[in-house]
Design a protein around this motif. Structure first.
Motif, short mmCIF file in Angstrom:
data_model
loop_
_atom_site.label_atom_id
_atom_site.label_comp_id
_atom_site.label_asym_id
_atom_site.label_seq_id
_atom_site.Cartn_x
_atom_site.Cartn_y
_atom_site.Cartn_z
N ARG A 62 55.97 -2.84 72.32
CA ARG A 62 55.83 -4.08 71.56
C ARG A 62 54.52 -4.08 70.77
NH1 ARG A 62 55.33 -9.35 75.03
NH2 ARG A 62 53.14 -8.98 74.68
N GLN A 63 53.46 -3.53 71.39
CA GLN A 63 52.15 -3.60 70.73
C GLN A 63 51.96 -2.50 69.68
OE1 GLN A 63 50.13 -5.14 74.80
NE2 GLN A 63 48.72 -4.12 73.43
N TRP A 64 52.46 -1.28 69.95
CA TRP A 64 52.12 -0.15 69.07
C TRP A 64 53.33 0.55 68.46
CZ3 TRP A 64 49.40 0.60 74.15
CH2 TRP A 64 48.27 -0.22 74.21
N GLY A 65 54.52 0.02 68.75
CA GLY A 65 55.71 0.57 68.11
C GLY A 65 56.56 1.39 69.07
N PRO A 66 57.85 1.60 68.68
CA PRO A 66 58.78 2.31 69.56
C PRO A 66 58.24 3.68 69.93
CG PRO A 66 59.90 1.43 67.62
CD PRO A 66 58.44 1.19 67.41
N GLY A 67 58.40 4.04 71.18
CA GLY A 67 57.97 5.36 71.64
C GLY A 67 56.61 5.35 72.30
N ARG A 123 46.63 10.31 76.46
CA ARG A 123 48.07 10.55 76.65
C ARG A 123 48.83 10.34 75.34
NH1 ARG A 123 50.57 9.84 82.22
NH2 ARG A 123 49.00 10.83 83.50
N LEU A 124 48.46 9.29 74.60
CA LEU A 124 49.14 9.05 73.32
C LEU A 124 48.89 10.22 72.38
CD1 LEU A 124 48.49 5.24 72.58
CD2 LEU A 124 50.44 6.29 73.72
N ASN A 125 47.64 10.68 72.33
CA ASN A 125 47.33 11.83 71.45
C ASN A 125 48.08 13.07 71.91
OD1 ASN A 125 45.66 10.37 69.81
ND2 ASN A 125 43.80 10.89 70.93
N GLY A 126 48.11 13.29 73.23
CA GLY A 126 48.75 14.49 73.77
C GLY A 126 50.23 14.55 73.45
N SER A 127 50.84 13.39 73.32
CA SER A 127 52.29 13.37 73.07
C SER A 127 52.60 13.39 71.57
CB SER A 127 52.91 12.12 73.69
OG SER A 127 52.46 11.00 72.96
N GLY A 128 51.53 13.35 70.75
CA GLY A 128 51.73 13.36 69.30
C GLY A 128 52.19 12.03 68.75
N PHE A 129 52.01 10.98 69.51
CA PHE A 129 52.46 9.65 69.07
C PHE A 129 51.58 9.10 67.95
CE2 PHE A 129 51.91 5.02 69.45
CZ PHE A 129 53.21 4.63 69.20
N THR A 130 52.22 8.52 66.95
CA THR A 130 51.48 7.82 65.90
C THR A 130 51.94 6.37 65.89
OG1 THR A 130 51.56 9.83 64.60
CG2 THR A 130 50.88 7.84 63.44
N PRO A 131 50.99 5.42 66.02
CA PRO A 131 51.42 4.02 66.12
C PRO A 131 52.06 3.50 64.84
CG PRO A 131 49.02 4.18 66.03
CD PRO A 131 49.54 5.58 66.14
N GLU A 132 53.01 2.61 64.99
CA GLU A 132 53.65 1.97 63.83
C GLU A 132 53.08 0.59 63.60
OE1 GLU A 132 57.88 1.69 63.89
OE2 GLU A 132 58.11 3.87 64.10
N PRO A 166 43.80 -12.31 65.29
CA PRO A 166 42.55 -12.23 66.07
C PRO A 166 42.89 -12.31 67.56
CG PRO A 166 42.38 -13.88 64.32
CD PRO A 166 43.81 -13.43 64.34
N GLY A 167 42.27 -11.47 68.35
CA GLY A 167 42.53 -11.48 69.80
C GLY A 167 43.55 -10.44 70.22
N ASP A 168 44.23 -9.80 69.25
CA ASP A 168 45.20 -8.75 69.60
C ASP A 168 44.46 -7.49 70.04
OD1 ASP A 168 47.28 -10.33 68.93
OD2 ASP A 168 47.95 -9.19 67.17
N GLU A 169 45.10 -6.74 70.94
CA GLU A 169 44.57 -5.43 71.31
C GLU A 169 45.05 -4.45 70.24
OE1 GLU A 169 42.63 -4.43 73.62
OE2 GLU A 169 43.05 -2.32 73.99
N VAL A 170 44.11 -3.73 69.57
CA VAL A 170 44.53 -2.80 68.51
C VAL A 170 44.01 -1.40 68.79
CG1 VAL A 170 44.77 -4.47 66.64
CG2 VAL A 170 42.54 -3.45 67.08
N LEU A 171 44.76 -0.42 68.30
CA LEU A 171 44.32 0.97 68.38
C LEU A 171 43.54 1.29 67.11
CD1 LEU A 171 47.63 2.68 69.56
CD2 LEU A 171 45.76 1.79 70.96
N VAL A 172 42.48 2.05 67.26
CA VAL A 172 41.75 2.55 66.09
C VAL A 172 42.15 4.01 65.94
CG1 VAL A 172 39.48 2.97 65.08
CG2 VAL A 172 39.84 0.97 66.58
N ILE A 173 42.70 4.36 64.77
CA ILE A 173 43.16 5.74 64.58
C ILE A 173 42.38 6.39 63.43
CG2 ILE A 173 45.47 5.31 65.51
CD1 ILE A 173 46.54 5.17 62.66
N ASP A 174 42.38 7.74 63.44
CA ASP A 174 41.71 8.44 62.33
C ASP A 174 42.73 8.71 61.23
OD1 ASP A 174 43.24 10.56 63.20
OD2 ASP A 174 41.56 11.74 63.97
N ASP A 175 42.31 9.45 60.20
CA ASP A 175 43.20 9.71 59.06
C ASP A 175 44.47 10.46 59.46
OD1 ASP A 175 41.79 8.42 57.19
OD2 ASP A 175 40.66 10.17 56.45
N ASP A 176 44.39 11.21 60.58
CA ASP A 176 45.56 11.97 61.03
C ASP A 176 46.43 11.19 62.01
OD1 ASP A 176 44.76 14.18 59.55
OD2 ASP A 176 43.35 14.78 61.14
#
Ligand code: SF4
Ligand code: SF4
Length: 659
Positions: A62-67, A123-132, A166-176
């Motif tokens: 729900r927070q970061w997308g399917p998968g 774990r997210l990085n290890g699985s190759g997941f990219t948030p939607e 405001p108040g949501d938990e968000v992921l900070v991702i790099d260009d990749d």
């Protein structure tokens, strides 16, 4: 979970077998050195059931997308949940020996969210997941700053997903698209890029090269039961030594405090482990269950099923009065106003023990020191002054929740199905001690919530309170604790909510005293008046608690002179017109008499016949009469005052006015 300050559990993880190890040292299965789990103390950790694992995966999706949930790699391996001290639900999720995220419930938003931790990011990085969704993209120039522990400012954000609040938990991702940090959003999506100020308050950060596990999804998945059978196997030596100690504790206790012994069974895991241990010790003891009337239907069914399976001698106690009738008089219970524990639990326990074990009974009770500071202070054997015929003993006093669960799994015992639906504790379903997060879980049970919702709504309307009083759980307190005061402030509702919790229902109790003291021949006096409608016969009977009661010559009044009373005039004079005089040689003496007198008045007006005080009297001077209220047999009473103590009537009859 309440703040518990008694130490920390020492829990390890064998990466070779991918299982938690309760005891340190090399893994008994593969011989490898385990990793020590760093978790928030005290660490009363429990297994994550399939429901819990599904919930974490669902929240991640729900927070970061399917998968996202699957990418956390928690399916098919043991997951632990560690409840942390917080105003409402806050569970650390432990997998692979690390805390990967926390499940947090917000009382303000009434919603649950995942707070990702560094190992979850790996774990997210290890699985190759990219948030939607739920992400912001960090400008490469800002990366060193957040690696240095700074927050992410809007000028360092190049892009973000839609719908961030405001108040949501968000992921900070790099260009990749790799996760390099996570934190709390401070802005809406629309204001995140091209503005000034803080965009994300960073909780943790790590470079992706240093923060990636292998692909956890490549590990073989096992069924939940198979997973936990393996955990039990690896921890078998630890469990055997725990059980050996508990069995010898039980045998010693029966020798010292028996021979009459029983098990108190609530339908929860700790009392189940206790019951199983008494049987391991070679005893088939009677089992006591108090059905408060507000138990989960599943719990009552479970207790019956266990009783049938084990052919137990089941003794069931019930309160004299129905909770839903009593609540009309007392008002909703609160964490600081627990009249219901006395009337629906303690009272029936006292009556049950007096009826079935009049000469006393050793009761094995599944209490653990990790549950609360009070329970820790109690020790493994205790006397409850309000159940004098009972000696309590807990063979699981030093066990953690994980010890209890592994023992139950080892025995293959049937446990309360509610644990598999997300419940952590099993008690009365509307207990004010329950987290607000548990309210949603009620929909997964057979509980009929309608009568309770109706009562709360009537109360709210009668007291002209806002809907938030129910919605945000303010009704669970008489005097609001600091976190609820803060919440009221954040909602801008201090005025509506702050003082309302303190309003006493005060539905009875109409006695008053004159402020201050007057002098009399040999000391001081204070005057008051009682409700003229008060049942005088019962009042005079209960006055015996303070001292012998005699008639005042030439009047219809009575007076009380406690043991060793030295003043010429009595300590209490009570006249048939309701007037009352208290005397004492000092203010302190008057206050002491008045305190007892107020207890007597409140009991006269508000007794519900729960029977707690009856069990407290060693002279057998108290009984519940045909009208269901307490009376004293004057010829038996020795005026010791031992029956003054916890009494539901005293919780709700209003204190006297002073004029
Ligand atoms: S006075 Fe009545 S309500 Fe109070 S403890 Fe005794 S029986 Fe219970
Ligand atoms: S405990 Fe029994 S004997 Fe003592 S004051 Fe109460 S009723 Fe009387």
């Amino acid at each position: 979970m309440p703040q518990v300050s008694h130490g920390n559990t020492d829990l390890h993880w064998c990466n070779g077998c991918d299982v938690p190890l309760i005891r340190g040292g090399a893994c008994p299965s593969c011989g490898s050195e385990p990793l020590r789990i760093k978790h928030t103390p005290p660490g009363d950790i429990r297994p994550g059931f399939p429901h819990d694992i599904d919930e974490v995966e669902h929240l991640a999706d729900r927070q970061w997308g399917p998968g996202a949930g699957r990418a956390l790699g928690i399916h098919g391996s043991p997951v632990l949940l560690n409840p942390c001290p917080a105003p409402d639900r806050l569970d650390e999720v432990i997998a692979g020996g690390h805390v990967i995220c926390s499940v947090s419930f917000s009382q303000k938003e009434l919603s649950t969210m995942l707070l990702l931790r560094r190992d979850g990011g790996a774990r997210l990085n290890g699985s190759g997941f990219t948030p939607e969704k739920g992400y912001v993209v960090c400008d490469p120039t800002a990366v060193p700053f957040i690696m240095d522990g700074m927050n992410l400012l809007s000028p360092g954000i190049t892009d973000c997903s839609d719908g961030i609040l405001p108040g949501d938990e968000v992921l900070v991702i790099d260009d990749d698209g790799r996760v390099i940090a996570s934190g709390l959003s401070r802005k809406h999506s629309r204001d995140m890029v091209g503005t000034r100020g803080m965009g994300v308050k960073i909780r943790w950060s790590a470079l992706p090269e240093e923060n990636s596990t292998g692909n956890p999804q490549e590990q073989p998945e096992r069924e939940w039961k198979e997973t936990w059978d393996h955990v039990v196997d690896v921890n078998r030596p630890h469990l055997h030594s725990l059980v050996k100690r508990a069995v010898s504790f039980i045998r010693d206790a029966v020798k010292r405090y028996g021979p009459k012994a029983a098990v108190s069974y609530s339908g929860g895991k700790d009392s189940l482990a206790t019951l199983l241990l008494t049987r391991d010790a070679g005893f088939e003891l009677p089992v006591m269950f108090v059905d408060t009337g507000i138990e989960f239907p599943e719990t009552v069914e479970h207790v019956r099923a266990i009783a049938g399976e084990m052919e137990l001698d089941l003794i069931v106690g019930r309160p004299r009065n129905d909770f839903f009738e009593l609540v009309k008089v007392f008002g909703p219970p609160g964490r600081d106003y627990r009249w219901c524990c006395k009337s629906c639990k303690l009272g029936p326990t006292v009556s049950l023990i007096r009826e079935h074990f009049p000469d006393g009974v050793l009761t094995f009770i599944g209490q653990r020191r990790y549950e609360s500071n009070t329970r820790e202070r109690k020790g493994a054997v205790w006397k409850n002054p309000w159940v004098p015929q009972q000696t309590g003993a807990s063979p699981v006093q030093d066990w953690t929740a994980l010890d209890v669960w592994l023992y139950i799994f080892l025995k293959g015992a049937r446990y309360n199905p509610l644990y598999e639906r997300g419940f952590q504790r099993i008690g009365c379903w509307l207990c004010p001690s329950c987290d607000l997060a548990e309210r949603e879980l009620l929909n997964l049970t057979k509980v009929d919530q309608e009568p309770w919702s109706r009562i709360l709504e009537e109360e709210r309307k009668m007291r002209d309170l806002p809907e938030e009083w129910i919605e945000k759980g303010f009704h669970r307190f008489k005097k609001l604790p600091p976190h609820m005061v803060r919440l009221a402030g954040e909602m801008g509702m201090e005025r509506e909510l702050l003082d309302t919790g303190r309003i006493s229902k005060g539905r009875k109790g109409s006695f008053m005293f004159v402020d201050g003291y007057g002098s009399c021949a040999d000391g001081l006096s204070q005057e008051g008046v009682l409700n003229p409608g008060m049942e005088r016969k019962r009042f005079i009977s209960l006055l015996n608690i303070i001292g012998p009661v005699t008639n005042i010559e030439g009047t219809e009044g009575v007076e009380v002179r406690p043991e060793g009373w030295s003043m010429k005039r009595a300590a209490v004079e009570s006249y048939s017109d309701g007037t009352i005089v208290i005397r004492g040689s000092s203010e302190d003496e008057i206050k002491n008499v008045r305190r007892k007198l107020e207890s007597v008045i409140k009991r006269t007006e508000g007794c519900i016949g729960c029977g707690i005080c009856v069990g407290r009297c060693s002279s057998d001077a108290l009984h519940i009469d045909e009208s269901g209220k307490v009376m004293i047999s004057e010829e038996k009473c020795i005026h010791c005052g031992m029956c003054l103590g916890p009494c539901p009537a005293e919780s709700f009859v209003r204190d006297p006015y002073t004029v």
